[in-house]
Design a protein around this motif. Structure first.
Motif, PDB file in Angstrom:
ATOM      1  N   ILE A  26     -50.926  -6.202 -54.232  1.00 56.60           N
ATOM      2  CA  ILE A  26     -49.850  -7.175 -54.354  1.00 56.60           C
ATOM      3  C   ILE A  26     -50.337  -8.373 -55.157  1.00 56.60           C
ATOM      4  N   GLY A  27     -49.600  -8.750 -56.178  1.00 56.03           N
ATOM      5  CA  GLY A  27     -49.914  -9.936 -56.958  1.00 56.03           C
ATOM      6  C   GLY A  27     -48.954 -11.061 -56.627  1.00 56.03           C
ATOM      7  N   ILE A  28     -49.486 -12.239 -56.376  1.00 56.00           N
ATOM      8  CA  ILE A  28     -48.651 -13.406 -56.088  1.00 56.00           C
ATOM      9  C   ILE A  28     -48.669 -14.287 -57.327  1.00 56.00           C
ATOM     10  N   VAL A  29     -47.524 -14.377 -58.009  1.00 56.06           N
ATOM     11  CA  VAL A  29     -47.498 -14.990 -59.333  1.00 56.06           C
ATOM     12  C   VAL A  29     -46.444 -16.092 -59.429  1.00 56.06           C
ATOM     13  N   GLN A  30     -46.791 -17.109 -60.183  1.00 59.48           N
ATOM     14  CA  GLN A  30     -45.880 -18.222 -60.459  1.00 59.48           C
ATOM     15  C   GLN A  30     -46.553 -19.088 -61.506  1.00 59.48           C
TER      16      GLN A  30
ATOM     17  N   VAL B 287     -47.139 -24.448 -55.732  1.00 61.10           N
ATOM     18  CA  VAL B 287     -45.995 -23.877 -54.998  1.00 61.10           C
ATOM     19  C   VAL B 287     -46.427 -23.083 -53.763  1.00 61.10           C
ATOM     20  N   GLY B 288     -47.731 -22.863 -53.603  1.00 59.21           N
ATOM     21  CA  GLY B 288     -48.199 -22.169 -52.405  1.00 59.21           C
ATOM     22  C   GLY B 288     -48.692 -20.760 -52.614  1.00 59.21           C
ATOM     23  N   LYS B 289     -49.076 -20.410 -53.845  1.00 61.22           N
ATOM     24  CA  LYS B 289     -49.571 -19.057 -54.102  1.00 61.22           C
ATOM     25  C   LYS B 289     -50.799 -18.731 -53.258  1.00 61.22           C
ATOM     26  N   THR B 290     -51.791 -19.619 -53.320  1.00 60.77           N
ATOM     27  CA  THR B 290     -53.036 -19.372 -52.587  1.00 60.77           C
ATOM     28  C   THR B 290     -52.792 -19.360 -51.086  1.00 60.77           C
ATOM     29  N   THR B 291     -51.998 -20.320 -50.605  1.00 60.66           N
ATOM     30  CA  THR B 291     -51.697 -20.378 -49.175  1.00 60.66           C
ATOM     31  C   THR B 291     -51.054 -19.087 -48.706  1.00 60.66           C
ATOM     32  N   THR B 292     -50.151 -18.561 -49.506  1.00 64.71           N
ATOM     33  CA  THR B 292     -49.500 -17.299 -49.157  1.00 64.71           C
ATOM     34  C   THR B 292     -50.485 -16.141 -49.192  1.00 64.71           C
TER      35      THR B 292
ATOM     36  N   TYR C 242     -60.287  -0.319 -49.997  1.00 65.27           N
ATOM     37  CA  TYR C 242     -59.457  -1.227 -49.202  1.00 65.27           C
ATOM     38  C   TYR C 242     -58.078  -0.641 -48.919  1.00 65.27           C
ATOM     39  N   ASP C 243     -57.481  -1.163 -47.843  1.00 67.37           N
ATOM     40  CA  ASP C 243     -56.100  -0.807 -47.532  1.00 67.37           C
ATOM     41  C   ASP C 243     -55.131  -1.721 -48.274  1.00 67.37           C
ATOM     42  N   TYR C 244     -55.539  -2.980 -48.443  1.00 69.67           N
ATOM     43  CA  TYR C 244     -54.696  -3.958 -49.121  1.00 69.67           C
ATOM     44  C   TYR C 244     -55.554  -4.817 -50.052  1.00 69.67           C
ATOM     45  N   ILE C 245     -55.038  -5.057 -51.250  1.00 74.30           N
ATOM     46  CA  ILE C 245     -55.670  -5.995 -52.179  1.00 74.30           C
ATOM     47  C   ILE C 245     -54.614  -7.008 -52.581  1.00 74.30           C
ATOM     48  N   ILE C 246     -54.885  -8.284 -52.293  1.00 72.98           N
ATOM     49  CA  ILE C 246     -53.941  -9.352 -52.582  1.00 72.98           C
ATOM     50  C   ILE C 246     -54.521 -10.228 -53.685  1.00 72.98           C
ATOM     51  N   PHE C 247     -53.834 -10.300 -54.802  1.00 72.51           N
ATOM     52  CA  PHE C 247     -54.294 -11.079 -55.949  1.00 72.51           C
ATOM     53  C   PHE C 247     -53.679 -12.478 -55.923  1.00 72.51           C
ATOM     54  N   ASP C 248     -54.548 -13.479 -55.975  1.00 70.56           N
ATOM     55  CA  ASP C 248     -54.113 -14.856 -56.130  1.00 70.56           C
ATOM     56  C   ASP C 248     -54.299 -15.226 -57.596  1.00 70.56           C
ATOM     57  N   THR C 249     -53.235 -15.610 -58.269  1.00 70.58           N
ATOM     58  CA  THR C 249     -53.285 -15.814 -59.714  1.00 70.58           C
ATOM     59  C   THR C 249     -53.218 -17.296 -60.081  1.00 70.58           C
ATOM     60  N   PRO C 250     -53.629 -17.645 -61.303  1.00 76.66           N
ATOM     61  CA  PRO C 250     -53.543 -19.041 -61.762  1.00 76.66           C
ATOM     62  C   PRO C 250     -52.098 -19.403 -62.108  1.00 76.66           C
TER      63      PRO C 250
ATOM     64  N   PRO D 247     -43.416 -16.765 -55.388  1.00 78.02           N
ATOM     65  CA  PRO D 247     -43.095 -17.930 -54.553  1.00 78.02           C
ATOM     66  C   PRO D 247     -42.489 -19.045 -55.394  1.00 78.02           C
ATOM     67  N   PHE D 248     -41.653 -19.847 -54.782  1.00 77.10           N
ATOM     68  CA  PHE D 248     -41.109 -20.999 -55.491  1.00 77.10           C
ATOM     69  C   PHE D 248     -40.888 -22.148 -54.520  1.00 77.10           C
ATOM     70  N   GLU D 249     -41.034 -23.358 -55.024  1.00 79.78           N
ATOM     71  CA  GLU D 249     -40.687 -24.548 -54.269  1.00 79.78           C
ATOM     72  C   GLU D 249     -39.331 -25.018 -54.761  1.00 79.78           C
ATOM     73  N   PRO D 250     -38.355 -25.190 -53.896  1.00 74.98           N
ATOM     74  CA  PRO D 250     -37.005 -25.534 -54.349  1.00 74.98           C
ATOM     75  C   PRO D 250     -36.960 -26.860 -55.096  1.00 74.98           C
ATOM     76  N   ASP D 251     -36.688 -26.800 -56.396  1.00 78.98           N
ATOM     77  CA  ASP D 251     -36.480 -28.010 -57.176  1.00 78.98           C
ATOM     78  C   ASP D 251     -35.495 -27.712 -58.293  1.00 78.98           C
ATOM     79  N   ALA D 252     -35.209 -28.706 -59.089  1.00 78.53           N
ATOM     80  CA  ALA D 252     -34.136 -28.594 -60.078  1.00 78.53           C
ATOM     81  C   ALA D 252     -34.429 -27.587 -61.178  1.00 78.53           C
ATOM     82  N   TYR D 253     -35.711 -27.231 -61.379  1.00 76.62           N
ATOM     83  CA  TYR D 253     -36.062 -26.358 -62.503  1.00 76.62           C
ATOM     84  C   TYR D 253     -36.392 -24.934 -62.066  1.00 76.62           C
ATOM     85  N   THR D 254     -36.160 -24.625 -60.817  1.00 73.08           N
ATOM     86  CA  THR D 254     -36.595 -23.347 -60.259  1.00 73.08           C
ATOM     87  C   THR D 254     -35.946 -22.148 -60.938  1.00 73.08           C
TER      88      THR D 254
END
Length: 304
Positions: free
Chosen positions: A5-9, A14-19, A164-172, A192-199
């Motif tokens: 799973i790749g977490i991208v933004q 916005v919380g990529k690493t936290t997620t 591994y069973d799961y590989i989670i990618f944290d991206t820049p 992931p997104f943080e709700p703002d006017a440009y989302t």
């Protein structure tokens, strides 16, 4: 084979690493026998910090996997918690694209020289080519360069994919070579997104890049869902933007995840002091429960 799973933004904060790290923690709690790898690609090194590690202390990192043909991901794995490993990144990762330019131009020179050599015995056939014919020939010869730039991990996943069973990618926070390379090898992506006017505009740009990667490198890539982060229900713009994003996703047949992540300064601080993701510290807090809700939702939609 691992579920990747790749977490991208392309926007930072916005919380990529936290997620990434809290999802890893939630998987461990729910599936204690599973093997989870957090594959960090961001030069800030915050995934390592989330486990109480200093990214500067690592001599070999994700940078070496990309830049050194002899280094494989399994060579730079570090254990940070029972059942959870990490491939760390540090500030070296910020220079990947710059350092790649030298290799890129060398490859480009080799490709062009090879191309010219094909016609050295019959140079007139080269000069008689139309611009369109020449472009097609050059495009064919430059395919491997494109693969190198946008698919840097394609031939390096074999061992860890089986381990591994799961590989989670944290991206820049970008949608260039590093993130594109991650998207080229993962099964699914969370946006992931943080709700703002440009989302919404930002989401359209990300989806455009994902579509390009699907077409060129990874036709099996799926969007696991769009995830609202740092949500404050008492802020009207957050509710309005969430609704707008949900409608956009629905009209474009994109999964909008219901497991929104509330804003929490308390647990951001707790992670820093205790050196563990919140899901490994306290499972009954409202903020932490949102990640277990995310785990359940991703399990139900087949991402996990």
């Amino acid at each position: 084979m691992a579920k990747k799973i790749g977490i991208v933004q392309h926007k930072g904060g916005v919380g990529k690493t936290t997620t990434a790290v809290n999802l890893a923690g939630a998987i461990h709690i729910k599936e204690p026998n599973s093997k989870v790898l957090v594959y960090e690609q961001d030069g800030q090194g915050n995934a390592a910090r989330s486990f109480g590690k200093n990214p500067s202390d690592y001599e070999n990192t994700a940078y070496d996997v990309i830049m050194d043909k002899q280094v494989r991901p399994e060579d730079v794995v570090n254990n940070v918690y029972p059942g959870i490993d990490i491939i760390p990144a540090n500030k070296d990762m910020n220079f990947v694209e710059f350092d790649m330019l030298t290799d890129f131009f060398e490859k480009q020179t080799d490709q062009f020289f090879s191309f010219i050599q094909k016609y050295r015995n019959d140079p007139t056939s080269l000069t008689s080519l139309s611009k369109n014919e020449f472009s097609k020939l050059m495009e064919k010869d430059s395919t491997s360069i494109g693969n190198y730039y946008f698919n840097m991990l394609s031939n390096k996943m074999g061992v860890i994919d089986k381990k591994y069973d799961y590989i989670i990618f944290d991206t820049p926070p970008e949608m260039k070579a590093i993130t594109s390379s991650v998207l080229s090898v993962v099964d699914s992506t969370i946006i992931p997104f943080e709700p703002d006017a440009y989302t919404v505009d930002g989401l359209i740009n990300i989806l455009s890049r994902i579509k390009a990667i699907q077409n060129e490198y990874n036709p099996k890539l799926k969007i696991a869902g769009v995830l609202a982060e740092k949500v404050r229900k008492n802020v009207k713009i957050h509710s309005d933007v969430e609704l707008a994003v949900a409608k956009y996703c629905m009209s474009n047949h994109i999964t909008y995840l219901q497991s929104e992540i509330p804003n929490s300064i308390r647990f951001a601080s707790a992670t820093g002091y205790k050196g563990l993701p919140a899901t490994l510290i306290e499972q009954n807090d409202k903020f932490v429960k949102s990640y277990f809700s995310l785990y359940t939702e991703l399990k139900e939609n087949g991402t996990l």
